[in-house]
Design a protein around this motif. Sequence first.
Motif, PDB file in Angstrom:
ATOM      1  N   ILE A  78       0.841  -1.206   0.000  1.00 38.20           N
ATOM      2  CA  ILE A  78       0.000   0.000   0.000  1.00 38.20           C
ATOM      3  C   ILE A  78       0.874   1.253   0.000  1.00 38.20           C
ATOM      4  CG2 ILE A  78      -1.660   1.336   1.395  1.00 38.20           C
ATOM      5  CD1 ILE A  78      -2.817  -1.393   2.354  1.00 38.20           C
ATOM      6  N   LYS A  79       1.918   1.222   0.811  1.00 37.35           N
ATOM      7  CA  LYS A  79       2.825   2.373   0.935  1.00 37.35           C
ATOM      8  C   LYS A  79       3.458   2.711  -0.427  1.00 37.35           C
ATOM      9  CE  LYS A  79       7.144   3.157   3.053  1.00 37.35           C
ATOM     10  NZ  LYS A  79       8.180   2.498   3.856  1.00 37.35           N
ATOM     11  N   LEU A  80       3.988   1.690  -1.103  1.00 38.45           N
ATOM     12  CA  LEU A  80       4.605   1.922  -2.413  1.00 38.45           C
ATOM     13  C   LEU A  80       3.567   2.399  -3.422  1.00 38.45           C
ATOM     14  CD1 LEU A  80       7.203  -0.983  -2.777  1.00 38.45           C
ATOM     15  CD2 LEU A  80       7.632   1.416  -2.280  1.00 38.45           C
ATOM     16  N   GLY A  81       2.354   1.874  -3.300  1.00 42.98           N
ATOM     17  CA  GLY A  81       1.265   2.268  -4.184  1.00 42.98           C
ATOM     18  C   GLY A  81       0.961   3.763  -4.078  1.00 42.98           C
ATOM     19  N   MET A  84       4.328   5.773  -5.666  1.00 45.09           N
ATOM     20  CA  MET A  84       4.746   5.617  -7.059  1.00 45.09           C
ATOM     21  C   MET A  84       3.550   5.282  -7.948  1.00 45.09           C
ATOM     22  SD  MET A  84       7.692   2.948  -5.932  1.00 45.09           S
ATOM     23  CE  MET A  84       8.243   2.412  -7.529  1.00 45.09           C
ATOM     24  N   GLU A  85       3.769   5.450  -9.247  1.00 44.05           N
ATOM     25  CA  GLU A  85       2.754   5.080 -10.246  1.00 44.05           C
ATOM     26  C   GLU A  85       2.865   3.578 -10.518  1.00 44.05           C
ATOM     27  OE1 GLU A  85      -0.006   6.397 -13.422  1.00 44.05           O
ATOM     28  OE2 GLU A  85       0.899   7.518 -11.774  1.00 44.05           O
ATOM     29  N   VAL A  86       2.198   2.785  -9.694  1.00 44.52           N
ATOM     30  CA  VAL A  86       2.324   1.328  -9.818  1.00 44.52           C
ATOM     31  C   VAL A  86       0.968   0.656  -9.646  1.00 44.52           C
ATOM     32  CG1 VAL A  86       4.705   1.188  -8.960  1.00 44.52           C
ATOM     33  CG2 VAL A  86       2.794   1.130  -7.336  1.00 44.52           C
ATOM     34  N   ILE A  87       0.942  -0.616  -9.998  1.00 43.79           N
ATOM     35  CA  ILE A  87      -0.233  -1.453  -9.726  1.00 43.79           C
ATOM     36  C   ILE A  87       0.064  -2.266  -8.471  1.00 43.79           C
ATOM     37  CG2 ILE A  87      -1.506  -3.468 -10.565  1.00 43.79           C
ATOM     38  CD1 ILE A  87      -0.870  -2.277 -13.420  1.00 43.79           C
ATOM     39  N   THR A  88      -0.838  -2.218  -7.520  1.00 41.99           N
ATOM     40  CA  THR A  88      -0.603  -3.011  -6.299  1.00 41.99           C
ATOM     41  C   THR A  88      -1.463  -4.267  -6.321  1.00 41.99           C
ATOM     42  OG1 THR A  88      -2.325  -1.811  -5.087  1.00 41.99           O
ATOM     43  CG2 THR A  88      -0.066  -0.983  -4.885  1.00 41.99           C
ATOM     44  N   GLU A  98      -7.065  -6.380   1.678  1.00 43.06           N
ATOM     45  CA  GLU A  98      -7.676  -5.068   1.925  1.00 43.06           C
ATOM     46  C   GLU A  98      -6.671  -3.955   1.660  1.00 43.06           C
ATOM     47  OE1 GLU A  98      -9.969  -5.156   5.630  1.00 43.06           O
ATOM     48  OE2 GLU A  98     -10.142  -2.960   5.420  1.00 43.06           O
ATOM     49  N   GLY A  99      -7.086  -2.976   0.864  1.00 36.69           N
ATOM     50  CA  GLY A  99      -6.211  -1.849   0.559  1.00 36.69           C
ATOM     51  C   GLY A  99      -5.468  -2.009  -0.753  1.00 36.69           C
ATOM     52  N   LEU A 100      -5.512  -3.224  -1.347  1.00 35.12           N
ATOM     53  CA  LEU A 100      -4.857  -3.448  -2.637  1.00 35.12           C
ATOM     54  C   LEU A 100      -5.918  -3.522  -3.739  1.00 35.12           C
ATOM     55  CD1 LEU A 100      -2.173  -6.102  -1.606  1.00 35.12           C
ATOM     56  CD2 LEU A 100      -2.032  -3.610  -1.553  1.00 35.12           C
ATOM     57  N   ILE A 114      -1.097  -4.920 -18.412  1.00 34.76           N
ATOM     58  CA  ILE A 114       0.144  -4.796 -17.645  1.00 34.76           C
ATOM     59  C   ILE A 114       1.308  -4.201 -18.440  1.00 34.76           C
ATOM     60  CG2 ILE A 114       1.118  -7.100 -18.117  1.00 34.76           C
ATOM     61  CD1 ILE A 114       0.928  -5.350 -14.667  1.00 34.76           C
ATOM     62  N   LYS A 115       1.184  -4.176 -19.765  1.00 36.62           N
ATOM     63  CA  LYS A 115       2.308  -3.748 -20.610  1.00 36.62           C
ATOM     64  C   LYS A 115       2.875  -2.381 -20.192  1.00 36.62           C
ATOM     65  CE  LYS A 115       4.039  -4.121 -25.201  1.00 36.62           C
ATOM     66  NZ  LYS A 115       3.833  -4.352 -26.591  1.00 36.62           N
ATOM     67  N   GLY A 116       4.173  -2.353 -19.947  1.00 38.46           N
ATOM     68  CA  GLY A 116       4.851  -1.089 -19.634  1.00 38.46           C
ATOM     69  C   GLY A 116       4.665  -0.609 -18.202  1.00 38.46           C
ATOM     70  N   LYS A 117       3.890  -1.340 -17.425  1.00 37.32           N
ATOM     71  CA  LYS A 117       3.607  -0.889 -16.062  1.00 37.32           C
ATOM     72  C   LYS A 117       4.487  -1.604 -15.030  1.00 37.32           C
ATOM     73  CE  LYS A 117      -1.102   0.434 -17.101  1.00 37.32           C
ATOM     74  NZ  LYS A 117      -2.307  -0.295 -17.455  1.00 37.32           N
ATOM     75  N   THR A 118       4.559  -0.995 -13.843  1.00 41.53           N
ATOM     76  CA  THR A 118       5.280  -1.620 -12.739  1.00 41.53           C
ATOM     77  C   THR A 118       4.265  -2.200 -11.756  1.00 41.53           C
ATOM     78  OG1 THR A 118       7.244  -0.261 -12.935  1.00 41.53           O
ATOM     79  CG2 THR A 118       6.777  -1.146 -10.747  1.00 41.53           C
ATOM     80  N   LEU A 119       4.537  -3.431 -11.372  1.00 40.28           N
ATOM     81  CA  LEU A 119       3.635  -4.143 -10.469  1.00 40.28           C
ATOM     82  C   LEU A 119       4.317  -4.306  -9.113  1.00 40.28           C
ATOM     83  CD1 LEU A 119       1.157  -6.070  -9.943  1.00 40.28           C
ATOM     84  CD2 LEU A 119       2.529  -7.888 -11.015  1.00 40.28           C
TER      85      LEU A 119
END
Lengths: 261, 261
Positions: A78-81, A84-88, A98-100, A114-119
């Motif tokens: 959750i914190k990283l989400g 940053m511009e990421v998918i959690t 909960e929270g993701l 998902i292409k080009g994204k950070t997970l």
Amino acid sequence: MYKTLQVFFNLNFKRLKTQISNKPSLYTSLSPALLHLYDVSSSIVVIIDVLRATSTIAAALHNGAKSIIPVDSVAECIKLGKQMEVITAGERDGQIAEGLTYGNSPFTFPPEFIKGKTLVLTTTNGTKLLHMALAENAKAIVTGSFPNLSSVCNYLISQKQNVILACAAWKDKVNLEDTLFAGAVINKIKENFSINCDASKMAEILYNEAKDDLYEFMKNKDASHYHRLTSYGLEKDIRYCLTIDIDNVLPIYKEGRLVAK
Amino acid sequence: MYKTLQVFFNLNFKRLKTQISNKPSLYTSLSPALLHLYDVSSSIVVIIDVLRATSTIAAALHNGAKSIIPVDSVAECIKLGKQMEVITAGERDGQIAEGLTYGNSPFTFPPEFIKGKTLVLTTTNGTKLLHMALAENAKAIVTGSFPNLSSVCNYLISQKQNVILACAAWKDKVNLEDTLFAGAVINKIKENFSINCDASKMAEILYNEAKDDLYEFMKNKDASHYHRLTSYGLEKDIRYCLTIDIDNVLPIYKEGRLVAK
């Protein structure tokens, strides 16, 4: 006297064989609680968490994810989400935590999404093990699963380094599917390594028993994780995670992220 | 909605089945480093050190030894030898350890020698594990090996208690022969226990692969301990230790000693 001589020659013949073979070593650690028994700092470590973390990692990277940040808690995810511009993504007890935003099924991350994204993916057993290998200065860390079996094998053969196949297990308890994957790797690459490790031999025997139909084998033996995931209605995920080479990519850990090599 | 209902019923059906079965549990710990994962205090623990400690224990008790005191160091063995009227035995690197009188081959203790006597035996892996089970308040501790397979199985069935099959392994590394023995026990008693343990399932699969000729299996797979003992010229010991039911006695630990129940 004869016996003493025999023992002397046996021992020296063994030593000689080892010197001649000069192949890198391969060991299998069946649980994170056994990893300390192996020389991690001189080895490439393959993190194995077949159901489902390392299979989902292979799927997401194969489908074009830019990188994957594995974290060991929902809170960290959750914190990283937020930062940053990421998918959690992550699950607890078969439900999205909960929270993701997303679960950790390999089906959740098709290319169009998902292409080009950070997970940022939270998993418990696999991430803990990866951090252990990192703390012990592994030469390199990659993740392995049936969907990327050949990529892992080709990489290990090409590197000519010692290897530890490290099973994530389940809360340190040995599990069938991670052991089977270790066996599958050994089955494909054993000629290139010196393997003086009973756990590796056991893994290969089990894989040979199972290889004709991995899913049926897991089902017939009522493997604990098969049991757990089917009770959540996730048979489809299990089948995916036991399918060889459908996401042939090599996830390698670099500066806190898994990226496709 | 349908899926949620399905998951609900699956989970509850599972719980119901467990309640109906009401059998004691059985787990296999493949290494002393994994023993802490299991509930030792509610279980009978079977110490398994096939090559050769628990096989030699079965042989000596079957041949009439009064009791066996397992100790973990040569120094302790020598000390007890000075204090009491006992036979001291133990090996290091395939030779009788300095200061002790006998080695730890099962052939060393025939009836005409061992009957009525107390043996102090130093072993490393098996004794360490036995002391761990003791420290964790195991309900009972017995030792198991192929020579006393049926005695162990009959006892476990009769007690109707939870069981942990505890492999002594080799310096915490999983080994083939101890796992095979766990598999042999499971193969004989599984109907009497609830087994939700992948390590147990793996052990039984391996045993089923090996059971037609345990010696050939160990040899063909070049098991690490087969390798080590044959380099000392001890094939005969290996064959003995893989022979089922030739010393059918149940060694049980009571007040610091193993005695025949």
